[in-house]
Design a protein around this motif. Sequence first.
Motif, short mmCIF file in Angstrom:
data_model
loop_
_atom_site.label_atom_id
_atom_site.label_comp_id
_atom_site.label_asym_id
_atom_site.label_seq_id
_atom_site.Cartn_x
_atom_site.Cartn_y
_atom_site.Cartn_z
N GLY A 93 34.90 19.49 8.78
CA GLY A 93 33.87 19.74 7.88
C GLY A 93 33.62 21.26 7.33
O GLY A 93 34.13 22.12 8.08
N ALA A 94 32.91 21.63 6.37
CA ALA A 94 32.84 22.98 5.90
C ALA A 94 31.56 23.63 6.60
O ALA A 94 31.60 24.79 7.02
N THR A 95 30.74 22.84 7.33
CA THR A 95 29.56 23.05 8.08
C THR A 95 29.48 22.30 9.37
O THR A 95 30.03 21.20 9.38
N PRO A 96 28.90 22.90 10.46
CA PRO A 96 28.83 21.88 11.78
C PRO A 96 28.13 20.63 11.11
O PRO A 96 28.67 19.37 11.58
N ARG A 97 27.24 20.32 10.20
CA ARG A 97 26.46 19.28 9.98
C ARG A 97 27.52 18.42 9.19
O ARG A 97 27.64 17.18 9.81
N GLU A 98 28.43 18.77 8.40
CA GLU A 98 29.18 18.11 7.85
C GLU A 98 30.30 17.51 8.60
O GLU A 98 30.85 16.32 8.66
N ALA A 131 23.65 24.93 11.80
CA ALA A 131 24.04 23.71 11.19
C ALA A 131 24.57 23.77 9.73
O ALA A 131 25.67 23.01 9.43
N ASP A 132 24.05 24.52 9.07
CA ASP A 132 24.78 24.97 7.85
C ASP A 132 25.56 26.27 7.40
O ASP A 132 25.72 26.66 6.15
N VAL A 133 26.18 26.85 8.41
CA VAL A 133 26.76 27.92 8.51
C VAL A 133 28.31 27.59 8.19
O VAL A 133 28.56 26.91 8.84
N PRO A 134 29.03 28.03 7.13
CA PRO A 134 30.45 27.70 7.00
C PRO A 134 31.32 28.03 8.40
O PRO A 134 30.98 28.86 9.18
N VAL A 135 32.06 26.90 8.62
CA VAL A 135 32.66 27.11 9.82
C VAL A 135 33.45 28.19 10.18
O VAL A 135 33.70 28.73 11.46
N HIS A 136 34.14 28.85 9.12
CA HIS A 136 34.90 29.99 9.32
C HIS A 136 34.26 31.26 9.91
O HIS A 136 34.78 32.30 10.23
N ARG A 137 32.67 31.12 9.91
CA ARG A 137 32.04 32.37 10.35
C ARG A 137 31.44 31.98 11.78
O ARG A 137 30.77 32.80 12.24
N LEU A 146 31.04 22.56 18.94
CA LEU A 146 31.09 21.85 17.74
C LEU A 146 31.91 20.78 17.81
O LEU A 146 31.90 19.39 17.42
N ALA A 147 33.33 21.05 18.39
CA ALA A 147 34.52 20.14 18.52
C ALA A 147 33.87 19.04 19.61
O ALA A 147 34.01 17.72 19.27
N LEU A 148 33.28 19.37 20.54
CA LEU A 148 32.58 18.39 21.55
C LEU A 148 31.46 17.70 21.09
O LEU A 148 31.56 16.43 21.15
N ALA A 149 30.63 18.24 20.09
CA ALA A 149 29.44 17.44 19.40
C ALA A 149 30.28 16.25 18.84
O ALA A 149 29.75 15.03 18.61
#
Lengths: 584, 273
Positions: A93-98, A131-137, A146-149
């Motif tokens: 996903g591009a963000t954790p939520r996604e 939750a809505d921060v791009p994952v590359h940051r 996040l991987a665990l979640a």
Amino acid sequence: MLALYDATVVFGDNDRSVPALRGVRFEAPKGQWTAVVGRNGSGKSTLLLALAGMVPLQEGVLTVDGRPAGDPQETVAKAVRLVTSRPEHQIVGATPREDIAFGLQNMGLPRPEIERRVRSALQAFDLEPVADVPVHRLSGGQLQRLALAGAWAAKPEWILLDEPTAMLDPDHQDQVLRLLDGLRRSGTGIIHTTHFLEEIDWADAVYLMEAGQVFPLGSPAEIRIQWERLESAGFPKPWKWRIADAVRLAGVNRPVDGRTPWSALAAHLAGADLIDGPPETSAPQAPPDTPAAGPEPLGPSSRRSGARDSGPPVAAIRKLEVGQGRLHVGECDIRAGLTAVLGASGAGKSTFLYTLLGLMPSVRGVYAAFGGEPYRSREALARLRAHAAMALQFPEQQFFAPTVYDDIAYPLLRRNLDPREVDRRVRETADMLEIESLLNRSPFSLSFGEQRRAALAGVLALEPTLAALDEPFAGLDPAGRAHLAGLIREWATEHGAAVLVATHHIDELLEFADEWMVIHRSRLAARGSLADCAAAFRPWASEDPEGWARLILAAAGRRTAVPAPPGPSPPAGAANRKEGGEHP
Amino acid sequence: MNGEPLLAQYVPGTGLLHRLDARSKSVAVALLTADVLHASWPLEVCGLALLAVLGIRLAGIGARQVWRSLRPLFFLVAFSALMNLLSVPGDPAWRLGPLTVTRAGLLTALETLTRIPVLILTASILVWTTPPGALIDGMTAAARPLARLGRAGTALQDLALFAGLALRFLPMVHESFHRVRIARLARGIDLEGGPAWVRWRNLAELIIPWLIDVFRRADAVAIGLAARGYRRGTVRTPWQIRRWSAADYLLVGIGLLVTLWVWRRELFPAPPL
């Protein structure tokens, strides 16, 4: 019960296709924590892939609750989630939520259910603020959470984790392990592979993998009694355990084991009056060099500290600011010998090394090296490039040549060196790093440890006067780390070069470093001997209790001086034997 | 090590455009890009430029961010404009040694300098305001009726997913190139000095290690996808889709009206007198 019986997996069709798993019998009960230890290349990752139904078995069977997993692997797909060793490759996903939603969408769940699970996963793993921060940051620790979640949200009965802590600094390691402990208590089965032996204290049962075979070792308590089995497999007693033993020996009457946070260990030691003593003095009874692989003694060796001030510095920094506040260094001389650069992830260790190599776009202040200021004159920069070299993190990711020889020789040839000189350097460096027999092999066919050494050879063959190695031990098993540390030390001595090693694990270099530096929050916070660093780092202790704890424990190591064992306590006795000659 | 790439990357926000459904935005942007390509120069193109600027304002994207994301493409645009300036035949306007600039060339160059940026900006508004996942889900939802048709339908879903993943992993590909470059510098290989052809050769030599790295990561991502329960042909739940609000209909309506206007001569040819 998630189980493999008589499982054999053979990979690939190349000339040396050894089975990755050989007749494996492995059982992981629900709601329990099963740890798997083993050296690099022993087959741990393959075991997890097989348990997740992601590689076909040549022989044997995978069962879920006693039922063989069918061909479409539906049962496994529902019951098991695998978290691979590099979270950034499975976060889509591009963000954790996604990203958390991604796995749930694959399950075809209805939208309101996805919505609900995403929300609770973000909450459970403390990811709501990002939750809505791009994952590359995101930071490494956040990515791992996040991987665990994402795995947890699918509500699997087992979560399989391939070295979940390998890329994390010790603080985040503790955090992730505590999260897993919570999952176990809620009834999820945990299967986790690791190189960090202190982590097995969390497990209910432990297995050892060696060359594709699995051996049950029993509970952590049973393992402690017969450590010889693991020791012969290449696992010296973890440093944390030895510290814990020292704490016990010092008469601290608290339960202490691999699960005890570093800060608590330090507090116990402080309570036992073992730290804050007088600064360490030189130890005349220090043993001679023993650079070979093997257990490191508890504590730094100060035998080289006397030689530090001799000779002019290779490079010097005066009041330097890098980027817009990305790093501040007050005053710092880089001298020949091995310097360990410590600090938490993101503290600025890499930036420090990049700065020394002239790789940062802009700096303010003075950085002088090799008779010039590389950030002010192109000529000085060219001279720096000629005399300094650096291995980035995971340097083996940069392989591209058809053979190891070509890869090491490439920058030498680009410097228009005489071919005979190139040949000499390639062979000498390969010899020192013990890869001379691999020179004609493809770098991609080597084992992980061999790749690491070959990649480092590609930097050291330049025979730099200033060599910077960024996390050269990352991902290596303990014996591999100790071995490599010895080789680096030897190379540094032989060439009289200044070698800086950035690492977040102190124990690898306890035996080998001449000088220590601590980077904290974009600042060079301390340098000198371990005791100097511990003293200088004191003001920041509250900001990084874990880092400080490890520092003072290492510094106190010698003085912990572990008074003679008061009784026949087995672990303490074992620890003392191992540290042998280091104690008066 | 450096500022993150902003080309085609989602910028989190809560503006009006961020709140719209991915499908309405996709349809409107598809229409408008067709319009930009077809619009006459200069008036219609400038009108569409105004629309794009309005869109950027609505999306709450700052001018600095816009510039940073366009900068990598700016040289390409400037270069093609320059080529147009010097190569279009016609009545010479100025002569400068061997170079001749014609009036037609000047006009074409100006056109290139406006039309292409407007095109990029229009498309960028979509990806700036819509997370890749929402784009994937929007396309998945649109293709869902087709999924019942079997293979072809699910293949379309997979295609949507992979297009979205490409967007997600752009920063990784960018970072990979940066690492390869730094690793070379760190091994004392000078990439900056020397005449132009040497620098181009140095750049070309980075491409192989870069591709190897990207392919290796792609392998790891494939395993990661499987670990997340994705199989080809899985029918996935579209999640980030929203019920269309009045604003969604309005947006598509505007897109249609603009399209009708730009293509009016083709759609309603004037009767011959």
